[in-house]
Design an enzyme around this catalytic site. Structure first.
Site, PDB file in Angstrom:
ATOM      1  N   SER A 101       6.477   3.983  10.298  1.00 15.25           N
ATOM      2  CA  SER A 101       7.666   3.429   9.643  1.00 15.25           C
ATOM      3  C   SER A 101       8.963   3.658  10.421  1.00 15.25           C
ATOM      4  O   SER A 101       9.806   2.750  10.481  1.00 15.25           O
ATOM      5  CB  SER A 101       7.802   3.983   8.219  1.00 15.25           C
ATOM      6  OG  SER A 101       6.719   3.532   7.454  1.00 15.25           O
ATOM      7  N   ASP A 116       4.236  -3.318  -1.388  1.00  6.29           N
ATOM      8  CA  ASP A 116       2.888  -3.447  -0.812  1.00  6.29           C
ATOM      9  C   ASP A 116       2.245  -4.761  -1.254  1.00  6.29           C
ATOM     10  O   ASP A 116       1.580  -5.434  -0.452  1.00  6.29           O
ATOM     11  CB  ASP A 116       1.992  -2.285  -1.271  1.00  6.29           C
ATOM     12  CG  ASP A 116       2.278  -0.999  -0.520  1.00  6.29           C
ATOM     13  OD1 ASP A 116       2.742  -1.069   0.635  1.00  6.29           O
ATOM     14  OD2 ASP A 116       2.041   0.082  -1.096  1.00  6.29           O
ATOM     15  N   LYS A 156       3.390   8.140  -4.652  1.00  7.08           N
ATOM     16  CA  LYS A 156       3.637   6.766  -5.128  1.00  7.08           C
ATOM     17  C   LYS A 156       3.601   6.664  -6.655  1.00  7.08           C
ATOM     18  O   LYS A 156       4.240   5.785  -7.226  1.00  7.08           O
ATOM     19  CB  LYS A 156       2.607   5.804  -4.544  1.00  7.08           C
ATOM     20  CG  LYS A 156       2.895   5.408  -3.111  1.00  7.08           C
ATOM     21  CD  LYS A 156       1.902   4.366  -2.642  1.00  7.08           C
ATOM     22  CE  LYS A 156       2.320   3.790  -1.314  1.00  7.08           C
ATOM     23  NZ  LYS A 156       1.454   2.710  -0.844  1.00  7.08           N
ATOM     24  N   SER A 215       3.143   8.471  10.831  1.00  6.26           N
ATOM     25  CA  SER A 215       3.790   7.286  10.263  1.00  6.26           C
ATOM     26  C   SER A 215       4.405   6.392  11.343  1.00  6.26           C
ATOM     27  O   SER A 215       5.060   6.854  12.275  1.00  6.26           O
ATOM     28  CB  SER A 215       4.888   7.714   9.283  1.00  6.26           C
ATOM     29  OG  SER A 215       5.584   6.564   8.854  1.00  6.26           O
TER      30      SER A 215
END
Ligand code: NAP
Length: 285
Positions: free
Chosen positions: A17, A105, A69, A15
């Protein structure tokens, strides 16, 4: 006050992030941290425990990625309109005392598409046509964003049933979208008739992603549409084969690093009320 943010999903090894959010914290002058919380696919208790930490205020914001998600939806108190319509959440926070799920997103994709095309795309020009490869999680957000912005969308997925499910998903929501989604086979012969009318091609499959960087969703032997732009959600490598070949054919093209930064910046904004400078976040990558 120290702010504590994090990301859950599985696996999280690669990741980006933490780097993006560390740069956002620094650029906004906020002391804080962004940690990774890997939670295995079947570990419902692990996911619930993490959400409790957000509820208690130990965590001030949580990002969610594959495979949670959608599984996270029933564990939240409320969803924003976008998250509810898309049926997926990537950002969680407390709003008015309620554990709230948001999807950044879709607006993140649209913001970076606008970086590529400039203002005046989609609805404002009136019914432009986009071809989207893939019908998985990110395609859902991309299709929602395009429909909201007034685009006509054709979906091409290797499993037509998956594309039909995605088209029905928006049709079933009583939104005026169904008529604007068509389905095509992911093959040169089926896509060739679309070429003259396409304004945009979006890759929402992992084709071209490292370590399979020689892959591309664009069918071999098919020329690129003469006046389309190309947006590839894949961001590793940062210039994919699809983007490289589209640029070589003279088309505007971008890979997904900008969307990654935009969706992160919008999550950060939901958590802190501050909009981090995108250039600082891109520099951190
Ligand atoms: P996903 O839910 O697994 O969906 C992937 C889609 O691609 C499915 O329709 C899948 O079909 C199809 N696909 C997979 N391999 C294929 C192949 N070899 N040929 C043709 N179709 C194939 O994944 P996702 O979350 O949508 O992510 C897709 C890509 O977007 C990933 O590379 C991800 O890193 C990238 N992404 C980028 C951002 C960003 O911010 N830039 C955000 C989200 C995702 P099957 O179901 O038949 O396998």
């Amino acid at each position: 006050m120290m702010v504590h943010f994090g990301l859950t999903g599985f696996p999280l090894t690669y990741s980006l992030s933490p780097q993006i959010h560390a740069a956002a914290l620094k650029a906004c002058g906020l002391p804080g941290e962004y940690c990774l919380f890997p939670v295995a696919p079947q570990d419902g208790d692990g996911l619930r425990a993490l959400l409790e930490r957000v509820r208690r205020g130990d965590l001030h914001g949580l990002n969610v990625t594959i495979p949670h998600k959608q599984t996270v939806l029933p564990l939240l108190d409320t969803l924003t309109l976008a998250a509810r319509t898309i049926g997926a959440v990537n950002t969680i926070f407390i709003q008015n005392g309620r554990l709230t799920g948001e999807n950044t997103d879709a607006p993140g994709f649209l913001a970076d598409l606008q970086n590529l095309l400039g203002a005046g795309m989609g609805r404002r020009k009136g019914g432009e046509s986009a071809l989207v490869f893939g019908a998985g999680g990110s395609a859902r957000a991309v299709v929602y964003a395009l429909l909201q912005d007034g685009w006509k969308v054709t979906l091409a997925a290797r499993r037509p049933q998956q594309a039909q499910r995605l088209a029905r998903h928006y049709g079933d929501r009583n939104l005026p979208y169904e008529a604007r989604i068509a389905i095509a086979e992911h093959q040169a012969a089926s896509l060739a008739p679309l070429l003259p009318v396409l304004d945009l091609v979006v890759n929402a499959t992992p084709l071209g992603m490292s370590p399979y960087a020689d892959g591309s969703p664009w069918p071999a032997g098919l020329p690129f549409p003469p006046r389309a732009a190309v947006y590839d959600l894949v961001y590793h490598p940062c210039e994919t084969r699809l983007v490289r070949e589209a640029r070589a054919a003279g088309l505007l093209a971008a890979s997904g690093l900008g969307m990654l930064v935009e969706q992160a910046a919008l999550a950060f904004e939901a958590w802190t009320g501050q909009s981090p400078p995108r250039a600082a976040l891109l520099d951190a990558l």
